[in-house]
Each structure stands twice: as C-alpha cells, then as structure tokens.
Design a protein around this motif. Structure first.
Motif, mmCIF file in Angstrom:
data_model
loop_
_atom_site.group_PDB
_atom_site.id
_atom_site.type_symbol
_atom_site.label_atom_id
_atom_site.label_comp_id
_atom_site.label_asym_id
_atom_site.label_seq_id
_atom_site.Cartn_x
_atom_site.Cartn_y
_atom_site.Cartn_z
ATOM 1 N N PRO A 1 0.829 -1.208 0.000
ATOM 2 C CA PRO A 1 0.000 0.000 0.000
ATOM 3 C C PRO A 1 0.862 1.255 0.000
ATOM 4 O O PRO A 1 2.033 1.222 0.390
ATOM 5 C CB PRO A 1 -0.798 -0.121 1.308
ATOM 6 N N THR A 2 0.297 2.353 -0.443
ATOM 7 C CA THR A 2 1.004 3.635 -0.436
ATOM 8 C C THR A 2 1.399 4.003 0.987
ATOM 9 O O THR A 2 0.595 3.890 1.914
ATOM 10 C CB THR A 2 0.110 4.735 -1.024
ATOM 11 N N LEU A 3 2.631 4.450 1.164
ATOM 12 C CA LEU A 3 3.139 4.760 2.499
ATOM 13 C C LEU A 3 2.513 6.040 3.030
ATOM 14 O O LEU A 3 2.652 7.112 2.440
ATOM 15 C CB LEU A 3 4.654 4.907 2.461
ATOM 16 N N THR A 4 1.801 5.915 4.140
ATOM 17 C CA THR A 4 1.225 7.063 4.835
ATOM 18 C C THR A 4 1.404 6.866 6.326
ATOM 19 O O THR A 4 1.818 5.803 6.780
ATOM 20 C CB THR A 4 -0.285 7.195 4.550
ATOM 21 N N ASN A 5 1.062 7.895 7.104
ATOM 22 C CA ASN A 5 1.120 7.774 8.565
ATOM 23 C C ASN A 5 0.210 6.657 9.060
ATOM 24 O O ASN A 5 0.550 5.930 10.008
ATOM 25 C CB ASN A 5 0.738 9.099 9.233
ATOM 26 N N VAL A 6 -0.934 6.480 8.413
ATOM 27 C CA VAL A 6 -1.891 5.458 8.841
ATOM 28 C C VAL A 6 -1.347 4.051 8.564
ATOM 29 O O VAL A 6 -1.457 3.153 9.413
ATOM 30 C CB VAL A 6 -3.250 5.668 8.141
ATOM 31 N N HIS B 1 2.097 16.481 17.087
ATOM 32 C CA HIS B 1 1.924 17.763 16.392
ATOM 33 C C HIS B 1 0.698 17.659 15.492
ATOM 34 O O HIS B 1 0.818 17.585 14.266
ATOM 35 C CB HIS B 1 3.176 18.104 15.576
ATOM 36 N N PRO B 2 -0.495 17.655 16.066
ATOM 37 C CA PRO B 2 -1.708 17.424 15.270
ATOM 38 C C PRO B 2 -1.945 18.471 14.193
ATOM 39 O O PRO B 2 -2.720 18.240 13.269
ATOM 40 C CB PRO B 2 -2.831 17.447 16.323
ATOM 41 N N GLU B 3 -1.235 19.604 14.272
ATOM 42 C CA GLU B 3 -1.436 20.632 13.255
ATOM 43 C C GLU B 3 -0.997 20.181 11.873
ATOM 44 O O GLU B 3 -1.347 20.812 10.874
ATOM 45 C CB GLU B 3 -0.675 21.916 13.644
ATOM 46 N N VAL B 4 -0.251 19.066 11.775
ATOM 47 C CA VAL B 4 0.159 18.597 10.449
ATOM 48 C C VAL B 4 -1.040 18.200 9.601
ATOM 49 O O VAL B 4 -0.937 18.127 8.381
ATOM 50 C CB VAL B 4 1.149 17.403 10.532
ATOM 51 N N LEU B 5 -2.151 17.956 10.242
ATOM 52 C CA LEU B 5 -3.353 17.589 9.498
ATOM 53 C C LEU B 5 -4.346 18.744 9.396
ATOM 54 O O LEU B 5 -5.461 18.562 8.949
ATOM 55 C CB LEU B 5 -4.031 16.387 10.171
ATOM 56 N N ASP B 6 -3.923 19.908 9.814
ATOM 57 C CA ASP B 6 -4.837 21.045 9.846
ATOM 58 C C ASP B 6 -4.475 22.122 8.834
ATOM 59 O O ASP B 6 -4.441 23.308 9.130
ATOM 60 C CB ASP B 6 -4.875 21.657 11.256
ATOM 61 N N GLY B 7 -4.125 21.691 7.632
ATOM 62 C CA GLY B 7 -3.930 22.643 6.556
ATOM 63 C C GLY B 7 -2.504 23.101 6.344
ATOM 64 O O GLY B 7 -2.264 23.940 5.465
ATOM 65 N N ILE B 8 -1.543 22.612 7.105
ATOM 66 C CA ILE B 8 -0.169 23.053 6.894
ATOM 67 C C ILE B 8 0.726 21.878 6.503
ATOM 68 O O ILE B 8 1.936 21.904 6.695
ATOM 69 C CB ILE B 8 0.400 23.766 8.138
ATOM 70 N N TYR C 1 2.622 12.085 2.514
ATOM 71 C CA TYR C 1 2.699 11.069 3.571
ATOM 72 C C TYR C 1 1.540 11.203 4.552
ATOM 73 O O TYR C 1 0.913 10.212 4.922
ATOM 74 C CB TYR C 1 4.042 11.187 4.297
ATOM 75 N N PHE C 2 1.259 12.421 4.991
ATOM 76 C CA PHE C 2 0.225 12.615 5.996
ATOM 77 C C PHE C 2 -1.166 12.564 5.384
ATOM 78 O O PHE C 2 -1.420 13.130 4.326
ATOM 79 C CB PHE C 2 0.404 13.960 6.718
ATOM 80 N N THR C 3 -2.048 11.865 6.069
ATOM 81 C CA THR C 3 -3.438 11.794 5.628
ATOM 82 C C THR C 3 -4.344 11.712 6.849
ATOM 83 O O THR C 3 -3.940 11.208 7.903
ATOM 84 C CB THR C 3 -3.672 10.557 4.729
ATOM 85 N N ASN C 4 -5.533 12.253 6.714
ATOM 86 C CA ASN C 4 -6.547 12.077 7.761
ATOM 87 C C ASN C 4 -7.678 11.200 7.248
ATOM 88 O O ASN C 4 -8.770 11.190 7.801
ATOM 89 C CB ASN C 4 -7.096 13.419 8.246
ATOM 90 N N ARG C 5 -7.390 10.450 6.186
ATOM 91 C CA ARG C 5 -8.389 9.585 5.564
ATOM 92 C C ARG C 5 -8.299 8.165 6.109
ATOM 93 O O ARG C 5 -7.209 7.632 6.306
ATOM 94 C CB ARG C 5 -8.179 9.544 4.048
ATOM 95 N N LEU C 6 -9.450 7.566 6.311
ATOM 96 C CA LEU C 6 -9.538 6.155 6.680
ATOM 97 C C LEU C 6 -10.403 5.452 5.640
ATOM 98 O O LEU C 6 -11.333 6.053 5.088
ATOM 99 C CB LEU C 6 -10.153 5.996 8.071
ATOM 100 N N PRO C 7 -10.121 4.194 5.335
ATOM 101 C CA PRO C 7 -10.887 3.504 4.292
ATOM 102 C C PRO C 7 -12.330 3.243 4.706
ATOM 103 O O PRO C 7 -12.623 3.068 5.888
ATOM 104 C CB PRO C 7 -10.128 2.182 4.135
ATOM 105 N N GLN C 8 -13.213 3.262 3.735
ATOM 106 C CA GLN C 8 -14.575 2.821 3.976
ATOM 107 C C GLN C 8 -14.578 1.300 3.977
ATOM 108 O O GLN C 8 -14.143 0.675 3.013
ATOM 109 C CB GLN C 8 -15.523 3.350 2.895
#
Length: 210
Positions: free
Chosen positions: A53-58, A160-167, A180-187
C-alpha cells in the motif's frame, strides 16, 4: 499479529483502544477499519506478489501496531507473574520468550559488542529470557522496531496534530514527507473485515519471509 487481532476483537466495545500507536488517525479508526488496514499492510509483507500500500502515517501506524501490542502484553505478563496470578508454564513467559528469540537472532551480537567496547553493564549482563525488567524488554522491542522503521513519523499526528490542519505542505517539504500525511480512513464493511480476519488467522510464514 494474530494475537493482536484477537485482542482487537475482545476489546472492540471499549470506548478507548487498549493499544495506541501514536498516530491519532489510526488510533481512532473503527475495529473494522483497523483490521483491514492491518491486513493490507502485512499481507503485502507476507506475499511478495501483493502490491504494498502507499506509504502514509496510517499505514505505518498499522505496521507498528503489533509491536505496540507486544509492549502492552509484556507489561501484563510481568505484572501477572509478580502477583502470582499466572502459574501455567506455557503462558507465564510466552511473550518474553517470543521477544527473546528475536533478540538472540538480531540484536544479541550488537549488545555483546557494546559491552566489549563500553564496558560491563550489570543490568544488561544479568538480563535473561525470564527477566522482569520491563524497561529493558521495551528497549528490546524498540530496537526490533528500528530494524523496520527509519523513524516514528506517524506519531507526529498526535505530537503535532497541526500537520493535518492545513499546513501539511509546509511541514512535508523540509521533512521529505510529501503525500505522507493523511486524515483519511478507508470505507470498510463488516464483511470485508471478517474476510481479512479469517485470512490473518490462517497466515503462514513462507521460506522467503522467515
């Protein structure tokens, strides 16, 4: 991994997860989402024909999850032994023996070399497979983790939760973490999770992955 999945099943109705990875996105995922993420991540490791899978934080948090579970279980095991609550020999040192095998195979020679270079350390020298030194057991797990991961970037989403808040763009460039950073989870459906669980339960290591 199979034990970790069983723990997820046993604790699925708890308000908070027993095992935390440090990635707040993965840690707040539903039971079904966690199972499918774990399956996607680790099935690619066990079967070289499966596209990783594509490498992300999740995804990295999913790969780290079994180690976080292992550290929790080491603490439980040592506590039960000290309290005299687990007399069954096959279970009394189960997780310590598991980690010890990895230690002997991958870490022991480096520890011994360190002793020779930097001098005798009683804590390390007296460490053994049935030790109740939880701090050293956690160090062992961390060193095994370091054989797989270069860093702990996934934990930035909690520290540092701000990494997912637009910056994300500003942070990702200097750190080399583009996309790398995503706030998405699979359906995920319950049926998909059940299929993943059944496959995980039947996983076997092949000669190439051992």
């Amino acid at each position: 991994m199979q034990d970790a999945i069983e723990n997820l099943e046993d604790t699925r109705d708890l308000e908070e997860s027993e095992v935390l990875t440090g990635d707040r996105i993965f840690d707040i995922a539903t039971f079904e989402q966690k199972v499918v993420l774990l399956y996607r991540c680790l099935s690619a490791f066990l079967d070289p024909t499966i596209e990783p899978p594509t490498l992300t934080n999740v995804i990295e948090a999913a790969a780290y999850f079994p180690f976080a579970f292992l550290q929790m279980r080491l603490g439980d095991e040592i506590y039960l032994e000290k309290e005299g609550l687990n007399e069954e020999e096959s279970l009394k040192y189960f997780y310590r023996n598991l980690v010890w095998r990895g230690f002997e195979k991958y870490l022991l020679s480096n520890w011994q070399a360190g002793q020779e270079e930097f001098g005798f350390d009683e804590e390390l020298d007296t460490f053994h497979s049935h030790s109740d030194n939880l701090s050293l057991w956690h160090t062992l797990v961390d060193e095994l983790v370091d054989r797989i991961f270069w860093d702990r970037d996934w934990a930035l989403t909690s520290n540092h939760p701000e990494v997912l808040d637009g910056i994300e763009e500003e942070l990702s460039k200097p750190l080399g973490l583009d996309n790398y950073f995503t706030n998405r989870l699979p359906q995920v459906t319950l049926e998909q999770a059940e299929v993943a669980i059944n496959e995980i339960r039947n996983w076997k290591l092949s000669a190439s992955t051992e």
